[in-house]
Design a protein around this motif. Structure first.
Motif, PDB file in Angstrom:
ATOM      1  N   LEU A 212       0.827  -1.201   0.000  1.00 22.35           N
ATOM      2  CA  LEU A 212       0.000   0.000   0.000  1.00 22.35           C
ATOM      3  C   LEU A 212       0.868   1.259   0.000  1.00 22.35           C
ATOM      4  O   LEU A 212       0.620   2.198  -0.760  1.00 22.35           O
ATOM      5  CB  LEU A 212      -0.932  -0.005   1.201  1.00 22.35           C
ATOM      6  CG  LEU A 212      -2.025   1.070   1.242  1.00 22.35           C
ATOM      7  CD1 LEU A 212      -3.228   0.572   2.022  1.00 22.35           C
ATOM      8  CD2 LEU A 212      -1.515   2.369   1.872  1.00 22.35           C
ATOM      9  N   ILE A 213       1.897   1.265   0.824  1.00 19.56           N
ATOM     10  CA  ILE A 213       2.732   2.467   0.920  1.00 19.56           C
ATOM     11  C   ILE A 213       3.627   2.610  -0.307  1.00 19.56           C
ATOM     12  O   ILE A 213       3.872   3.732  -0.772  1.00 19.56           O
ATOM     13  CB  ILE A 213       3.527   2.458   2.236  1.00 19.56           C
ATOM     14  CG1 ILE A 213       2.536   2.605   3.401  1.00 19.56           C
ATOM     15  CG2 ILE A 213       4.565   3.584   2.264  1.00 19.56           C
ATOM     16  CD1 ILE A 213       3.174   2.644   4.766  1.00 19.56           C
ATOM     17  N   ARG A 214       4.092   1.514  -0.867  1.00 21.45           N
ATOM     18  CA  ARG A 214       4.842   1.622  -2.125  1.00 21.45           C
ATOM     19  C   ARG A 214       3.978   2.244  -3.216  1.00 21.45           C
ATOM     20  O   ARG A 214       4.460   3.003  -4.054  1.00 21.45           O
ATOM     21  CB  ARG A 214       5.318   0.238  -2.590  1.00 21.45           C
ATOM     22  CG  ARG A 214       6.513  -0.301  -1.876  1.00 21.45           C
ATOM     23  CD  ARG A 214       7.133  -1.465  -2.653  1.00 21.45           C
ATOM     24  NE  ARG A 214       6.176  -2.532  -2.925  1.00 21.45           N
ATOM     25  CZ  ARG A 214       5.955  -3.571  -2.129  1.00 21.45           C
ATOM     26  NH1 ARG A 214       6.629  -3.671  -0.991  1.00 21.45           N
ATOM     27  NH2 ARG A 214       5.073  -4.501  -2.450  1.00 21.45           N
ATOM     28  N   GLY A 215       2.678   1.929  -3.212  1.00 23.77           N
ATOM     29  CA  GLY A 215       1.799   2.399  -4.274  1.00 23.77           C
ATOM     30  C   GLY A 215       1.156   3.744  -4.036  1.00 23.77           C
ATOM     31  O   GLY A 215       0.577   4.315  -4.968  1.00 23.77           O
ATOM     32  N   CYS A 216       1.241   4.266  -2.812  1.00 26.60           N
ATOM     33  CA  CYS A 216       0.607   5.559  -2.530  1.00 26.60           C
ATOM     34  C   CYS A 216       1.427   6.699  -3.132  1.00 26.60           C
ATOM     35  O   CYS A 216       2.550   6.506  -3.602  1.00 26.60           O
ATOM     36  CB  CYS A 216       0.426   5.749  -1.023  1.00 26.60           C
ATOM     37  SG  CYS A 216       1.923   6.198  -0.111  1.00 26.60           S
ATOM     38  N   ALA A 217       0.851   7.893  -3.127  1.00 25.00           N
ATOM     39  CA  ALA A 217       1.495   9.034  -3.794  1.00 25.00           C
ATOM     40  C   ALA A 217       2.900   9.295  -3.257  1.00 25.00           C
ATOM     41  O   ALA A 217       3.845   9.488  -4.028  1.00 25.00           O
ATOM     42  CB  ALA A 217       0.618  10.278  -3.625  1.00 25.00           C
ATOM     43  N   SER A 218       3.064   9.302  -1.941  1.00 19.03           N
ATOM     44  CA  SER A 218       4.377   9.594  -1.360  1.00 19.03           C
ATOM     45  C   SER A 218       5.381   8.502  -1.685  1.00 19.03           C
ATOM     46  O   SER A 218       6.554   8.787  -1.961  1.00 19.03           O
ATOM     47  CB  SER A 218       4.256   9.757   0.157  1.00 19.03           C
ATOM     48  OG  SER A 218       3.358  10.784   0.490  1.00 19.03           O
ATOM     49  N   GLY A 219       4.941   7.234  -1.644  1.00 16.52           N
ATOM     50  CA  GLY A 219       5.833   6.143  -1.985  1.00 16.52           C
ATOM     51  C   GLY A 219       6.278   6.198  -3.433  1.00 16.52           C
ATOM     52  O   GLY A 219       7.454   5.983  -3.753  1.00 16.52           O
ATOM     53  N   ARG A 220       5.360   6.509  -4.322  1.00 20.53           N
ATOM     54  CA  ARG A 220       5.696   6.613  -5.743  1.00 20.53           C
ATOM     55  C   ARG A 220       6.622   7.792  -6.001  1.00 20.53           C
ATOM     56  O   ARG A 220       7.527   7.707  -6.844  1.00 20.53           O
ATOM     57  CB  ARG A 220       4.422   6.731  -6.570  1.00 20.53           C
ATOM     58  CG  ARG A 220       3.578   5.451  -6.561  1.00 20.53           C
ATOM     59  CD  ARG A 220       2.254   5.659  -7.248  1.00 20.53           C
ATOM     60  NE  ARG A 220       2.422   5.990  -8.661  1.00 20.53           N
ATOM     61  CZ  ARG A 220       1.435   6.392  -9.441  1.00 20.53           C
ATOM     62  NH1 ARG A 220       0.205   6.521  -8.947  1.00 20.53           N
ATOM     63  NH2 ARG A 220       1.656   6.665 -10.710  1.00 20.53           N
ATOM     64  N   GLU A 221       6.409   8.883  -5.268  1.00 21.36           N
ATOM     65  CA  GLU A 221       7.293  10.043  -5.421  1.00 21.36           C
ATOM     66  C   GLU A 221       8.727   9.665  -5.101  1.00 21.36           C
ATOM     67  O   GLU A 221       9.664  10.006  -5.838  1.00 21.36           O
ATOM     68  CB  GLU A 221       6.831  11.177  -4.502  1.00 21.36           C
ATOM     69  CG  GLU A 221       7.737  12.403  -4.544  1.00 21.36           C
ATOM     70  CD  GLU A 221       7.365  13.443  -3.499  1.00 21.36           C
ATOM     71  OE1 GLU A 221       7.841  14.591  -3.631  1.00 21.36           O
ATOM     72  OE2 GLU A 221       6.628  13.117  -2.548  1.00 21.36           O
ATOM     73  N   LEU A 222       8.931   8.946  -3.990  1.00 23.30           N
ATOM     74  CA  LEU A 222      10.287   8.546  -3.615  1.00 23.30           C
ATOM     75  C   LEU A 222      10.864   7.545  -4.612  1.00 23.30           C
ATOM     76  O   LEU A 222      12.025   7.647  -5.009  1.00 23.30           O
ATOM     77  CB  LEU A 222      10.289   7.965  -2.208  1.00 23.30           C
ATOM     78  CG  LEU A 222      10.131   8.974  -1.073  1.00 23.30           C
ATOM     79  CD1 LEU A 222      10.058   8.254   0.269  1.00 23.30           C
ATOM     80  CD2 LEU A 222      11.294   9.965  -1.062  1.00 23.30           C
TER      81      LEU A 222
END
Length: 256
Positions: A212-222
């Motif tokens: 979930l965190i890899r796919g969320c906006a902040s995870g994708r940004e990083l």
């Protein structure tokens, strides 16, 4: 500053939850402690650095005053993720911090979690993330906090929209705050406010937090910026026993 309305203080709950600096100012006064949650990446980085024995000094942002602030406090200065060098190997990247030499004192600028921590006054401030949520909950209850008489304010830091001073609620911080609220409830704190209860329920209903965190906006940004390793460190669930508490201007482990 405008007076905070009583309805906004989330009383008489033992655990409240709000967003950003404004939320910290609403819930912080009268609380036994404020728990700041900034999963990507300030409080995750604090947990990694404090584990290594570093005292972390929060600073609102990497402006012209950060270097002077660090020099006055005989501390190393963390730089931007892309500005890491052999001379300055520390940054807001928890993966980079893990690989860098251990600094005795480190100024860690951040416009979200660090800014909230630096702005809160008069009550203990705890840095929590997914790596140490259970340890934080356990330690807080051991202090006798998390009751209607001595409430705990859990603050999801959130992000800012690029180029705008507008809060972007971030799902990773909602989950991190929910993990802390759930840990507090397990240890007997409460009652939880509706806001804290909703976050705890969300946290307990997620089956694959890392995905979930890899796919969320902040995870994708990083990840798009080449820092997917930071997401990996941030989703190490309950691997850390450190409880970083802001003492004399620096985060240090209060549980060790």
């Amino acid at each position: 500053m405008q007076e905070i309305a009583e309805w906004a203080r989330q009383r008489p709950w033992g655990v409240g939850l709000e967003w950003g600096s404004a939320g910290a100012m609403a819930l912080g006064p009268g609380s036994a402690c404020v728990v700041v949650v900034d999963v990507l990446s300030f409080t995750t980085s604090v947990s990694v650095a404090v584990e290594a024995g570093t005292r972390v000094l929060p600073y609102p942002w990497r402006d012209g005053g950060a270097a002077e602030f660090a020099a006055r406090r005989d501390a190393a200065l963390a730089v931007g993720r892309r500005d890491v060098s052999e001379r300055q190997p520390w940054s807001l990247s928890p993966a980079a911090l893990r690989a860098a030499p251990v600094a005795a004192r480190l100024v860690l600028p951040s416009p979200n979690g660090s800014a909230i921590a630096a702005a809160v006054g008069g009550v203990p401030v705890v840095a929590a993330c997914l790596r140490n949520a259970s340890a934080v909950g356990r330690w807080i209850v051991e202090q006798g906090w998390g009751t209607a008489q001595r409430p705990v304010a859990v603050i999801a830091a959130g992000e800012h929209w690029p180029g705008r001073d507008v809060l972007r609620p971030a799902v990773e911080d909602w989950l991190g705050a929910g993990a802390v609220a759930a840990a507090l409830a397990r240890e007997g704190a409460g009652p939880l406010s509706p806001e804290a209860g909703a976050a705890a329920t969300t946290w307990e209903g997620i089956t694959d937090v890392a995905a979930l965190i890899r796919g969320c906006a902040s995870g994708r940004e990083l990840a798009d910026g080449g820092f997917a390793q930071d997401v990996g460190v941030a989703t190490e669930l309950d691997v850390s026993s450190v409880v970083p508490v802001l003492t004399e201007g620096a985060f240090a482990d209060a549980a060790g």
